[in-house]
Design a protein around this motif. Structure first.
Motif, PDB file in Angstrom:
ATOM      1  N   GLU A   1       0.834  -1.200   0.000  1.00 57.72           N
ATOM      2  CA  GLU A   1       0.000   0.000   0.000  1.00 57.72           C
ATOM      3  C   GLU A   1       0.871   1.253   0.000  1.00 57.72           C
ATOM      4  OE1 GLU A   1      -3.593   0.866   2.850  1.00 57.72           O
ATOM      5  OE2 GLU A   1      -1.753   1.526   3.817  1.00 57.72           O
ATOM      6  N   GLU A   2       1.892   1.277   0.843  1.00 59.05           N
ATOM      7  CA  GLU A   2       2.765   2.447   0.953  1.00 59.05           C
ATOM      8  C   GLU A   2       3.494   2.721  -0.358  1.00 59.05           C
ATOM      9  OE1 GLU A   2       4.578   5.777   2.394  1.00 59.05           O
ATOM     10  OE2 GLU A   2       2.878   4.639   3.181  1.00 59.05           O
ATOM     11  N   THR A   3       3.936   1.672  -1.043  1.00 58.36           N
ATOM     12  CA  THR A   3       4.623   1.847  -2.325  1.00 58.36           C
ATOM     13  C   THR A   3       3.700   2.500  -3.345  1.00 58.36           C
ATOM     14  OG1 THR A   3       6.060  -0.064  -1.943  1.00 58.36           O
ATOM     15  CG2 THR A   3       5.765   0.653  -4.231  1.00 58.36           C
ATOM     16  N   LEU A   4       2.459   2.044  -3.411  1.00 60.07           N
ATOM     17  CA  LEU A   4       1.490   2.614  -4.349  1.00 60.07           C
ATOM     18  C   LEU A   4       1.219   4.083  -4.046  1.00 60.07           C
ATOM     19  CD1 LEU A   4      -1.033  -0.369  -4.477  1.00 60.07           C
ATOM     20  CD2 LEU A   4       0.572   0.308  -6.272  1.00 60.07           C
ATOM     21  N   ILE A   5       1.115   4.416  -2.763  1.00 63.19           N
ATOM     22  CA  ILE A   5       0.866   5.800  -2.364  1.00 63.19           C
ATOM     23  C   ILE A   5       2.051   6.693  -2.736  1.00 63.19           C
ATOM     24  CG2 ILE A   5       0.570   7.322  -0.369  1.00 63.19           C
ATOM     25  CD1 ILE A   5      -1.112   5.089   0.908  1.00 63.19           C
ATOM     26  N   GLN A   6       3.273   6.186  -2.520  1.00 62.73           N
ATOM     27  CA  GLN A   6       4.462   6.963  -2.850  1.00 62.73           C
ATOM     28  C   GLN A   6       4.634   7.140  -4.358  1.00 62.73           C
ATOM     29  OE1 GLN A   6       6.360   8.700  -0.742  1.00 62.73           O
ATOM     30  NE2 GLN A   6       4.903   8.015   0.824  1.00 62.73           N
ATOM     31  N   LEU A   7       4.281   6.132  -5.134  1.00 61.32           N
ATOM     32  CA  LEU A   7       4.327   6.264  -6.589  1.00 61.32           C
ATOM     33  C   LEU A   7       3.360   7.345  -7.063  1.00 61.32           C
ATOM     34  CD1 LEU A   7       4.483   2.506  -7.696  1.00 61.32           C
ATOM     35  CD2 LEU A   7       6.268   4.236  -8.056  1.00 61.32           C
ATOM     36  N   ALA A   8       2.165   7.345  -6.465  1.00 64.37           N
ATOM     37  CA  ALA A   8       1.177   8.371  -6.809  1.00 64.37           C
ATOM     38  C   ALA A   8       1.679   9.758  -6.417  1.00 64.37           C
ATOM     39  CB  ALA A   8      -0.151   8.069  -6.112  1.00 64.37           C
ATOM     40  N   LYS A   9       2.331   9.825  -5.280  1.00 68.39           N
ATOM     41  CA  LYS A   9       2.861  11.100  -4.781  1.00 68.39           C
ATOM     42  C   LYS A   9       3.874  11.695  -5.756  1.00 68.39           C
ATOM     43  CE  LYS A   9       5.427  12.961  -0.832  1.00 68.39           C
ATOM     44  NZ  LYS A   9       6.061  12.623   0.459  1.00 68.39           N
ATOM     45  N   LYS A  10       4.715  10.855  -6.346  1.00 75.15           N
ATOM     46  CA  LYS A  10       5.699  11.343  -7.300  1.00 75.15           C
ATOM     47  C   LYS A  10       5.027  11.993  -8.508  1.00 75.15           C
ATOM     48  CE  LYS A  10       9.401   8.117  -6.077  1.00 75.15           C
ATOM     49  NZ  LYS A  10      10.234   6.967  -6.532  1.00 75.15           N
ATOM     50  N   ALA A  11       3.831  11.539  -8.822  1.00 73.90           N
ATOM     51  CA  ALA A  11       3.069  12.131  -9.925  1.00 73.90           C
ATOM     52  C   ALA A  11       2.181  13.272  -9.446  1.00 73.90           C
ATOM     53  CB  ALA A  11       2.222  11.061 -10.603  1.00 73.90           C
ATOM     54  N   LYS A  12       2.370  13.666  -8.167  1.00 71.97           N
ATOM     55  CA  LYS A  12       1.597  14.734  -7.526  1.00 71.97           C
ATOM     56  C   LYS A  12       0.108  14.410  -7.471  1.00 71.97           C
ATOM     57  CE  LYS A  12       4.824  18.532  -8.212  1.00 71.97           C
ATOM     58  NZ  LYS A  12       5.011  19.936  -8.617  1.00 71.97           N
ATOM     59  N   ILE A  13      -0.164  13.135  -7.238  1.00 71.94           N
ATOM     60  CA  ILE A  13      -1.544  12.691  -7.029  1.00 71.94           C
ATOM     61  C   ILE A  13      -1.638  12.125  -5.621  1.00 71.94           C
ATOM     62  CG2 ILE A  13      -3.374  11.131  -7.780  1.00 71.94           C
ATOM     63  CD1 ILE A  13      -2.148  11.213 -10.556  1.00 71.94           C
ATOM     64  N   ARG A  14      -2.631  12.574  -4.873  1.00 69.75           N
ATOM     65  CA  ARG A  14      -2.769  12.101  -3.492  1.00 69.75           C
ATOM     66  C   ARG A  14      -3.895  11.074  -3.402  1.00 69.75           C
ATOM     67  NH1 ARG A  14      -2.606  15.701   2.067  1.00 69.75           N
ATOM     68  NH2 ARG A  14      -2.041  13.952   3.408  1.00 69.75           N
ATOM     69  N   VAL A  15      -3.531   9.892  -2.933  1.00 68.10           N
ATOM     70  CA  VAL A  15      -4.501   8.831  -2.658  1.00 68.10           C
ATOM     71  C   VAL A  15      -4.309   8.412  -1.200  1.00 68.10           C
ATOM     72  CG1 VAL A  15      -4.593   8.051  -5.049  1.00 68.10           C
ATOM     73  CG2 VAL A  15      -2.925   7.043  -3.486  1.00 68.10           C
ATOM     74  N   TYR A  16      -5.220   7.622  -0.685  1.00 66.54           N
ATOM     75  CA  TYR A  16      -5.255   7.412   0.753  1.00 66.54           C
ATOM     76  C   TYR A  16      -5.246   5.934   1.139  1.00 66.54           C
ATOM     77  CZ  TYR A  16      -6.069  12.366   0.931  1.00 66.54           C
ATOM     78  OH  TYR A  16      -5.906  13.724   0.793  1.00 66.54           O
ATOM     79  N   PRO A  17      -4.550   5.626   2.240  1.00 70.98           N
ATOM     80  CA  PRO A  17      -4.440   4.232   2.700  1.00 70.98           C
ATOM     81  C   PRO A  17      -5.707   3.762   3.383  1.00 70.98           C
ATOM     82  CG  PRO A  17      -3.387   5.671   4.277  1.00 70.98           C
ATOM     83  CD  PRO A  17      -3.823   6.549   3.134  1.00 70.98           C
ATOM     84  N   THR A  18      -5.866   2.459   3.469  1.00 72.44           N
ATOM     85  CA  THR A  18      -6.966   1.877   4.248  1.00 72.44           C
ATOM     86  C   THR A  18      -6.435   0.998   5.382  1.00 72.44           C
ATOM     87  OG1 THR A  18      -7.115  -0.016   2.749  1.00 72.44           O
ATOM     88  CG2 THR A  18      -8.527   1.875   2.263  1.00 72.44           C
ATOM     89  N   SER A  19      -5.119   0.786   5.412  1.00 77.67           N
ATOM     90  CA  SER A  19      -4.545  -0.084   6.452  1.00 77.67           C
ATOM     91  C   SER A  19      -4.878   0.357   7.873  1.00 77.67           C
ATOM     92  CB  SER A  19      -3.024  -0.184   6.276  1.00 77.67           C
ATOM     93  OG  SER A  19      -2.425   1.090   6.244  1.00 77.67           O
ATOM     94  N   PRO A  20      -4.992   1.677   8.163  1.00 79.90           N
ATOM     95  CA  PRO A  20      -5.302   2.063   9.541  1.00 79.90           C
ATOM     96  C   PRO A  20      -6.672   1.592  10.035  1.00 79.90           C
ATOM     97  CG  PRO A  20      -4.395   3.929   8.331  1.00 79.90           C
ATOM     98  CD  PRO A  20      -4.700   2.855   7.329  1.00 79.90           C
ATOM     99  N   TYR A  21      -7.548   1.184   9.104  1.00 78.89           N
ATOM    100  CA  TYR A  21      -8.907   0.811   9.486  1.00 78.89           C
ATOM    101  C   TYR A  21      -9.047  -0.661   9.860  1.00 78.89           C
ATOM    102  CZ  TYR A  21      -9.458   5.187   6.944  1.00 78.89           C
ATOM    103  OH  TYR A  21      -9.310   6.481   6.495  1.00 78.89           O
ATOM    104  N   TRP A  22      -8.036  -1.468   9.498  1.00 78.17           N
ATOM    105  CA  TRP A  22      -8.071  -2.899   9.806  1.00 78.17           C
ATOM    106  C   TRP A  22      -7.291  -3.192  11.090  1.00 78.17           C
ATOM    107  CZ3 TRP A  22      -9.266  -2.044   4.722  1.00 78.17           C
ATOM    108  CH2 TRP A  22     -10.138  -2.941   4.105  1.00 78.17           C
ATOM    109  N   THR A  23      -7.758  -4.160  11.855  1.00 79.43           N
ATOM    110  CA  THR A  23      -7.010  -4.606  13.023  1.00 79.43           C
ATOM    111  C   THR A  23      -5.753  -5.352  12.587  1.00 79.43           C
ATOM    112  OG1 THR A  23      -9.042  -4.822  14.307  1.00 79.43           O
ATOM    113  CG2 THR A  23      -7.103  -5.988  15.131  1.00 79.43           C
ATOM    114  N   ASP A  24      -5.875  -6.181  11.538  1.00 81.34           N
ATOM    115  CA  ASP A  24      -4.727  -6.923  11.025  1.00 81.34           C
ATOM    116  C   ASP A  24      -4.723  -6.818   9.506  1.00 81.34           C
ATOM    117  OD1 ASP A  24      -2.599  -8.514  10.506  1.00 81.34           O
ATOM    118  OD2 ASP A  24      -3.501 -10.387  11.221  1.00 81.34           O
ATOM    119  N   TYR A  25      -4.048  -5.778   9.005  1.00 79.16           N
ATOM    120  CA  TYR A  25      -4.051  -5.521   7.570  1.00 79.16           C
ATOM    121  C   TYR A  25      -3.278  -6.587   6.803  1.00 79.16           C
ATOM    122  CZ  TYR A  25      -3.960  -2.765   3.245  1.00 79.16           C
ATOM    123  OH  TYR A  25      -4.134  -2.325   1.955  1.00 79.16           O
ATOM    124  N   ARG A  26      -2.421  -7.321   7.488  1.00 81.06           N
ATOM    125  CA  ARG A  26      -1.620  -8.357   6.811  1.00 81.06           C
ATOM    126  C   ARG A  26      -2.479  -9.482   6.249  1.00 81.06           C
ATOM    127  NH1 ARG A  26       2.331  -9.555  11.699  1.00 81.06           N
ATOM    128  NH2 ARG A  26       0.281  -9.386  12.677  1.00 81.06           N
TER     129      ARG A  26
END
Length: 468
Positions: free
Chosen positions: A411-436
């Motif tokens: 998830e973090e890699t995808l967000i950082q790739l988007a950031k390099k293109a100046k596009i902001r997207v948002y994670p969902t991992s904080p909403y899960w108890t066990d995102y793994r």
């Protein structure tokens, strides 16, 4: 004009004029006073600080001699531009942010898929100004308001909620507050008298979870199924309070079925428990018939209904509300009798007028129509540019979707790739108890605050950087 409030002490051994000089000099060097800002006149500052005009003049003359300020004839004293090297601690943050907290990171994003943004172009500024200006003519508007919220607003809310969401209540049952989290905090103090834990959805709204934890309640996550929270798991948990978002589960977008809603109500009756129903964006449903609120189906006073104007009107207004069961009113009043209302009385009265005149209903119809169009544009763009590489989740209502990315990337890699293109997207991992345990990363994409061109461009660019 600058406000100057130094601590001047007669007993510290330093002349008052020198203390004032040092204070202003340090403020300039720290960047707290900007170039060309005007200083108070000698007379006004002397009167404000209760010192002599000669003392202020001596301080100003010293600053003038050293080049920190300049004197403009017939206009007064102004801050001079100083060298950057002097600004050693210029504009530092008063509190350092945690390394993991990037929510305040200053990045010049070209497209921001924020899940809760609204389209500012749609804001009914003319109607809102009319209502605001009208209530300002009432002098009583500047007094303290009712602790539960202004009766005019609570009357309009009771009427509006009944016809829009099937909520059955009287104005006396409604409590207005500055945001859902503030109202949840009030409920925590009530529940802590007899309960020590609360059940929440997994995944679920982190903002609510943090409130419960910060108030000392234990939190037990309950799995979200295809038709809502697992009632079987809820029963096994032995909790008597559950917080849910049944009309548009956050963040999955799952809509709790009518069958499961009845099961939840039955659970509440059998356990003598309570359901906290957060109906945060129920105005925006695009597929199928709307399902009435749980509160409207409740005949036994086991549901506490929570709503907000942050999604349908403006988050800046800071107006949310809860509908308490009649059986809880005495307990609420006993605990919060001395608490003042947290929402501006002026905004409450203006909002009441805004609802009464039909402006709110008209506004919601308009943005619902436009959001439906944006949603279609988003789904078509995803289908065109991303195809079978993704799954769309929770697209039937609300102003955001989850995009399941069929890649081995994190998830973090995808967000950082988007950031390099100046596009902001948002994670969902904080909403899960066990995102793994999640098979593929899920990215949250909001569309309410974007126009159709931005949506298409954003999805196209994301497809290029994620699936190159």
């Amino acid at each position: 004009m600058i406000e100057i409030t130094p601590l001047l002490e007669n007993k510290n051994g330093s002349p008052i004029y020198l203390q004032l000089y040092n204070y202003i000099k340090q403020e300039i060097e720290r960047g707290r006073y900007q170039a060309n800002e005007k200083l108070p006149s000698i007379r006004k500052l002397a009167l404000y600080l209760d010192i002599s005009q000669n003392t202020v003049e001596s301080s100003y003359q010293q600053l003038l001699a050293e080049g920190y300020i300049e004197s403009v004839p017939k206009r007064g004293f102004y801050i001079q531009q100083i060298d950057e090297e002097l600004s050693v601690v210029k504009r530092h943050k008063p509190f350092p942010l945690a390394e993991s907290d990037s929510s305040f990171e200053k990045v010049d994003y070209h497209i921001d898929f924020h899940q809760a943004s609204i389209d500012l172009a749609l804001f009914p500024i003319s109607e809102w100004k009319k209502c605001s200006n009208e209530v300002l003519h009432n002098r009583s508007i500047f007094d303290y308001g009712h602790p539960q919220g202004e009766m005019s607003l609570r009357e309009q809310l009771a009427y509006y909620l009944h016809f829009s969401r099937g909520v059955n209540c009287t104005p006396e049952q409604i409590v207005v507050g500055a945001g859902t989290q503030q109202l949840l905090g009030m409920l925590c103090l009530i529940f802590k008298q007899c309960e020590s834990s609360i059940a929440i959805e997994n995944p679920g709204y982190k903002g609510a979870k943090d409130v419960f934890l910060n108030h000392g309640l234990d939190v037990e996550p309950i799995r979200v199924e295809a038709d809502g929270i697992s009632v079987n798991e809820l029963k096994k948990s032995k909790n008597k309070i559950v917080y849910i978002t049944p009309s548009h589960q956050y963040p999955t977008g799952v809509i709790t079925s009518i069958t499961k809603r009845r099961q939840l109500l039955k659970w509440a009756i059998e356990t003598e428990g309570y359901i906290l129903e957060d109906d945060y964006d129920s105005e925006f449903r695009y597929v199928g018939r709307p399902i009435p609120s749980l509160q409207g189906l409740d005949l036994n006073e086991r549901v506490i209904y929570l709503g907000t104007f942050s999604k349908s009107f403006s988050p800046a207004l800071r107006v949310s509300y809860m509908v308490l069961p009649k059986s809880m009113l005495n307990q609420y009043k006993k605990m919060y009798a001395s608490y003042d209302q947290t929402v501006s009385k002026i905004h409450q009265e203006a909002l009441a007028l805004f609802i009464e005149r039909g402006y709110l209903t008209r506004h919601i119809r308009r943005i619902r129509k436009l959001n439906r169009q944006k949603r279609e544009v988003l789904l078509k763009a995803i289908s065109k540019y991303m195809g079978m590489n993704v799954n769309v989740v929770g697209e039937k209502s609300g102003v955001y979707i989850l995009l399941e990315i069929k890649l081995s990337e994190t998830e973090e890699t995808l967000i950082q790739l988007a950031k390099k293109a100046k596009i902001r997207v948002y994670p969902t991992s904080p909403y899960w108890t066990d995102y793994r345990s999640i098979d593929f990363p899920k990215i949250q994409l909001g569309f309410g605050g974007l126009n159709e061109v931005e949506i298409k461009e954003g999805i196209y660019l994301l497809s290029k950087i994620w699936f190159k």
